[in-house]
Design an enzyme around this catalytic site. Structure first.
Site, PDB file in Angstrom:
ATOM      1  N   GLN A 118      96.237 -10.834 -18.691  1.00 22.19           N
ATOM      2  CA  GLN A 118      95.960 -10.761 -20.130  1.00 22.19           C
ATOM      3  C   GLN A 118      94.463 -10.970 -20.358  1.00 22.19           C
ATOM      4  OE1 GLN A 118      98.143 -13.816 -22.193  1.00 22.19           O
ATOM      5  NE2 GLN A 118      96.724 -13.821 -23.910  1.00 22.19           N
ATOM      6  N   GLY A 119      93.751  -9.891 -20.730  1.00 18.40           N
ATOM      7  CA  GLY A 119      92.296  -9.961 -20.896  1.00 18.40           C
ATOM      8  C   GLY A 119      91.902 -10.072 -22.356  1.00 18.40           C
ATOM      9  N   SER A 121      90.255 -13.500 -23.809  1.00 22.33           N
ATOM     10  CA  SER A 121      89.113 -14.399 -24.018  1.00 22.33           C
ATOM     11  C   SER A 121      87.828 -13.837 -23.411  1.00 22.33           C
ATOM     12  CB  SER A 121      89.382 -15.758 -23.374  1.00 22.33           C
ATOM     13  OG  SER A 121      90.584 -16.289 -23.846  1.00 22.33           O
ATOM     14  N   SER A 153      93.745 -15.130 -16.269  1.00 23.28           N
ATOM     15  CA  SER A 153      94.576 -15.746 -15.222  1.00 23.28           C
ATOM     16  C   SER A 153      95.154 -14.686 -14.288  1.00 23.28           C
ATOM     17  CB  SER A 153      95.747 -16.521 -15.842  1.00 23.28           C
ATOM     18  OG  SER A 153      95.267 -17.597 -16.594  1.00 23.28           O
ATOM     19  N   GLU A 233     104.667 -16.393 -25.904  1.00 26.70           N
ATOM     20  CA  GLU A 233     104.141 -17.378 -24.955  1.00 26.70           C
ATOM     21  C   GLU A 233     104.747 -18.746 -25.236  1.00 26.70           C
ATOM     22  OE1 GLU A 233      99.960 -16.705 -24.341  1.00 26.70           O
ATOM     23  OE2 GLU A 233      99.619 -18.825 -24.032  1.00 26.70           O
ATOM     24  N   GLU A 346      93.305 -28.691 -31.145  1.00 23.70           N
ATOM     25  CA  GLU A 346      92.643 -28.839 -32.450  1.00 23.70           C
ATOM     26  C   GLU A 346      92.971 -27.633 -33.337  1.00 23.70           C
ATOM     27  OE1 GLU A 346      91.107 -29.133 -29.520  1.00 23.70           O
ATOM     28  OE2 GLU A 346      90.604 -31.258 -29.439  1.00 23.70           O
TER      29      GLU A 346
HETATM   30  C1  LIG Z   1      94.488 -22.591 -17.578  1.00 22.47           C
HETATM   31  C2  LIG Z   1      93.986 -21.571 -18.549  1.00 22.47           C
HETATM   32  C3  LIG Z   1      94.427 -20.262 -18.451  1.00 22.47           C
HETATM   33  C4  LIG Z   1      93.950 -19.301 -19.336  1.00 22.47           C
HETATM   34  N1  LIG Z   1      94.379 -17.997 -19.192  1.00 22.47           N
HETATM   35  C5  LIG Z   1      93.894 -17.028 -20.007  1.00 22.47           C
HETATM   36  C6  LIG Z   1      94.275 -15.654 -19.826  1.00 22.47           C
HETATM   37  O1  LIG Z   1      95.058 -15.325 -18.925  1.00 22.47           O
HETATM   38  N2  LIG Z   1      93.735 -14.722 -20.643  1.00 22.47           N
HETATM   39  C7  LIG Z   1      92.871 -15.040 -21.638  1.00 22.47           C
HETATM   40  O2  LIG Z   1      92.450 -14.148 -22.369  1.00 22.47           O
HETATM   41  N3  LIG Z   1      92.471 -16.344 -21.853  1.00 22.47           N
HETATM   42  C8  LIG Z   1      92.963 -17.331 -21.051  1.00 22.47           C
HETATM   43  N4  LIG Z   1      92.559 -18.640 -21.221  1.00 22.47           N
HETATM   44  C9  LIG Z   1      91.549 -18.940 -22.233  1.00 22.47           C
HETATM   45  C10 LIG Z   1      92.071 -19.722 -23.433  1.00 22.47           C
HETATM   46  O3  LIG Z   1      92.811 -18.906 -24.279  1.00 22.47           O
HETATM   47  C11 LIG Z   1      90.828 -20.324 -24.127  1.00 22.47           C
HETATM   48  O4  LIG Z   1      90.296 -21.302 -23.242  1.00 22.47           O
HETATM   49  C12 LIG Z   1      91.169 -20.978 -25.435  1.00 22.47           C
HETATM   50  O5  LIG Z   1      91.531 -19.999 -26.383  1.00 22.47           O
HETATM   51  C13 LIG Z   1      89.980 -21.800 -25.981  1.00 22.47           C
HETATM   52  O6  LIG Z   1      88.825 -21.028 -26.022  1.00 22.47           O
HETATM   53  P1  LIG Z   1      87.458 -21.538 -25.346  1.00 22.47           P
HETATM   54  O7  LIG Z   1      87.762 -21.967 -23.948  1.00 22.47           O
HETATM   55  O8  LIG Z   1      86.435 -20.477 -25.548  1.00 22.47           O
HETATM   56  O9  LIG Z   1      87.057 -22.848 -26.143  1.00 22.47           O
HETATM   57  P2  LIG Z   1      86.353 -22.910 -27.564  1.00 22.47           P
HETATM   58  O10 LIG Z   1      87.037 -22.001 -28.509  1.00 22.47           O
HETATM   59  O11 LIG Z   1      84.884 -22.718 -27.379  1.00 22.47           O
HETATM   60  O12 LIG Z   1      86.643 -24.398 -28.011  1.00 22.47           O
HETATM   61  C14 LIG Z   1      85.840 -25.501 -27.562  1.00 22.47           C
HETATM   62  C15 LIG Z   1      86.307 -26.740 -28.329  1.00 22.47           C
HETATM   63  O13 LIG Z   1      86.051 -26.561 -29.731  1.00 22.47           O
HETATM   64  C16 LIG Z   1      87.242 -26.741 -30.484  1.00 22.47           C
HETATM   65  N5  LIG Z   1      87.284 -25.805 -31.601  1.00 22.47           N
HETATM   66  C17 LIG Z   1      86.976 -24.489 -31.570  1.00 22.47           C
HETATM   67  N6  LIG Z   1      87.142 -23.942 -32.803  1.00 22.47           N
HETATM   68  C18 LIG Z   1      87.582 -24.929 -33.601  1.00 22.47           C
HETATM   69  C19 LIG Z   1      87.939 -24.992 -34.973  1.00 22.47           C
HETATM   70  N7  LIG Z   1      87.903 -23.924 -35.758  1.00 22.47           N
HETATM   71  N8  LIG Z   1      88.352 -26.180 -35.482  1.00 22.47           N
HETATM   72  C20 LIG Z   1      88.414 -27.301 -34.689  1.00 22.47           C
HETATM   73  N9  LIG Z   1      88.076 -27.303 -33.373  1.00 22.47           N
HETATM   74  C21 LIG Z   1      87.669 -26.139 -32.842  1.00 22.47           C
HETATM   75  C22 LIG Z   1      88.374 -26.439 -29.526  1.00 22.47           C
HETATM   76  O14 LIG Z   1      89.570 -27.085 -29.904  1.00 22.47           O
HETATM   77  C23 LIG Z   1      87.819 -26.997 -28.204  1.00 22.47           C
HETATM   78  O15 LIG Z   1      88.048 -28.374 -28.113  1.00 22.47           O
HETATM   79  C24 LIG Z   1      93.017 -19.640 -20.361  1.00 22.47           C
HETATM   80  C25 LIG Z   1      92.574 -20.974 -20.453  1.00 22.47           C
HETATM   81  C26 LIG Z   1      93.038 -21.926 -19.562  1.00 22.47           C
HETATM   82  C27 LIG Z   1      92.535 -23.324 -19.695  1.00 22.47           C
END
Ligand SMILES: Cc1cc2nc3c(=O)[nH]c(=O)nc-3n(C[C@H](O)[C@H](O)[C@H](O)COP(=O)(O)OP(=O)(O)OC[C@H]3O[C@@H](n4cnc5c(N)ncnc54)[C@H](O)[C@@H]3O)c2cc1C
Length: 362
Positions: A118-119, A121, A153, A233, A346
């Site tokens: 799933q692409g 992020s 992933s 999911e 959050e």
């Molecule tokens: C084990 C794992 C597997 C994953 N697999 C996939 C996958 O297969 N495909 C894929 O596309 N993605 C995948 N992801 C990505 C996942 O969807 C993102 O990590 C997630 O959506 C959070 O985005 P970010 O990491 O950019 O964090 P950010 O969005 O940058 O967030 C950073 C921090 O800021 C907080 N924050 C952000 N916006 C707000 C807001 N509006 N209000 C309050 N707090 C806020 C968040 O809660 C967090 O604590 C995976 C992540 C993990 C950890």
């Protein structure tokens, strides 16, 4: 179909067919085992129940899929993370792909012949997914994709990817594609997580040609697809993860030299609350309900229960997390990601406050 009879028949079949994983604890080994389990279950029909006949299924309610997942993952025949990808990606293909494409491709996923990823992020677009910048530009009958994805992933084990790309500004300018990962211009670089596993990847798209026939839905429907995927999911996928967490809870009780009733009680309560909530969600899905933002509650409960359980592991098995190279250590570290993957805690709480409790923007 009688659900309890289905479960009893499946249990009897699993007792008769030994699918126990071999020794070792590597991700490539888990992926191989997953393919083995899917293949055996598909051949015997179990992996086809709960899926539409049009995509190689045998019909019946989604509840049957939840039961298969519960039994397979609860018995530790497959790891919950890789197993869950089918539950996330197959329903999306069924809902959005042209019918012939879904009929051709979904059986490959269900039968373990292929793994998909799933692409969504990107480096600057996680919680704020709608800001994604990977672009798809039309050229004749094709689309040309350029950009970078991250945290994809199992991409290094996958044949295909459900990809979100920008085709115009705004939420309505996001379009989904089903991309073959061996297309020229795609580079996949695994990333090592803190629990020592190359679970996810950076994926680069440089002038990647994707035929129009691989578009999922219509141009601009990618955001809707993403919103429709999340509840999947959080339904059948969660059910099998809960079974896995229960099996780990039992193992903790068996191993703890001096079980503290308070720690165990708190972990059990969190697990039980999650399971009750998830049970209601499985039934709503099976009854044909369209799941929505209320599944954010399931996500918060799952992350809480998972972290509570592994906090109890940390407290009750001295040194298991800090000093030993046992699965407890990597599972504890992975549980820290439960408040991030699939939507952060959050952001889920914001959704619950604004969309379910109507508490306003602040
Ligand atoms: C084990 C794992 C597997 C994953 N697999 C996939 C996958 O297969 N495909 C894929 O596309 N993605 C995948 N992801 C990505 C996942 O969807 C993102 O990590 C997630 O959506 C959070 O985005 P970010 O990491 O950019 O964090 P950010 O969005 O940058 O967030 C950073 C921090 O800021 C907080 N924050 C952000 N916006 C707000 C807001 N509006 N209000 C309050 N707090 C806020 C968040 O809660 C967090 O604590 C995976 C992540 C993990 C950890």
């Amino acid at each position: 179909m009688n659900v309890e009879q289905f479960r009893a028949d499946l249990r009897a079949w699993l007792d008769d067919h030994d699918l126990t994983p071999g020794p070792g604890d590597s991700l490539p080994g888990h992926m191989k085992q997953l393919a083995r389990v899917h293949s055996a279950l598909y051949e015997a029909g179990w992996m086809r129940y709960g899926w539409p006949v049009a995509v190689g299924g045998l019909g019946g309610p989604a509840l049957l899929r939840a039961i298969v997942g519960e039994e397979v993952v609860g018995r530790r025949l497959a790891e919950p993370g890789p197993y869950s990808m089918v539950e996330v990606l197959a329903p999306t293909m069924i809902d959005y792909a042209p019918a012939e494409l879904a009929a051709e491709m979904v059986p490959r996923l269900l039968s373990g012949r292929e793994q998909w990823c799933q692409g969504f992020s990107e480096p600057g677009s996680g919680s704020d997914l709608a800001s994604l910048a990977t672009r798809a530009v039309p050229r004749g009958d094709d689309w040309i994709v350029n950009g970078q994805k991250v945290w994809t992933s199992f991409a290094q084990f996958s044949t295909r990817c459900i990809l979100l790309a920008r085709t115009a500004p705004g939420h309505d300018g996001i379009t989904a594609f089903f991309v073959d990962l061996d297309t020229p211009g795609i580079s996949i670089r695994p990333l090592r997580t803190m629990h020592g596993v190359d679970e996810f990847c950076e994926v680069y798209y440089d002038d990647v040609v994707v035929p129009s026939s691989r578009m999922l839905g219509k141009p601009g429907e990618g955001w809707r697809l993403a919103m429709d995927l999340l509840p999947y999911e959080r339904s059948t996928c969660f059910w099998q993860r809960i079974a896995y967490l229960y099996s780990r809870f039992d193992e903790l009780i068996a191993q703890a030299p001096d079980p503290d009733e308070f720690d165990l009680g708190a972990a059990y309560l969190a697990l039980h609350m999650l399971r009750c909530r998830s049970r209601a969600t499985q039934h709503r899905l099976a009854d044909g309900a369209r799941l929505g933002p209320e599944t954010s509650i399931d996500k918060v409960l799952l992350a809480t229960a998972e972290q509570r359980l592994y906090d109890a592991v940390h407290d009750l098995l001295p040194g298991a997390v800090e000093l030993d190279q046992t699965p407890w250590r990597s599972e504890y570290l992975y549980s820290r990601a439960a408040t991030i993957y699939g939507g952060t805690a959050e952001v889920q709480r914001n959704i619950i406050a604004r969309r379910l409790l109507d508490l306003g923007k602040d």
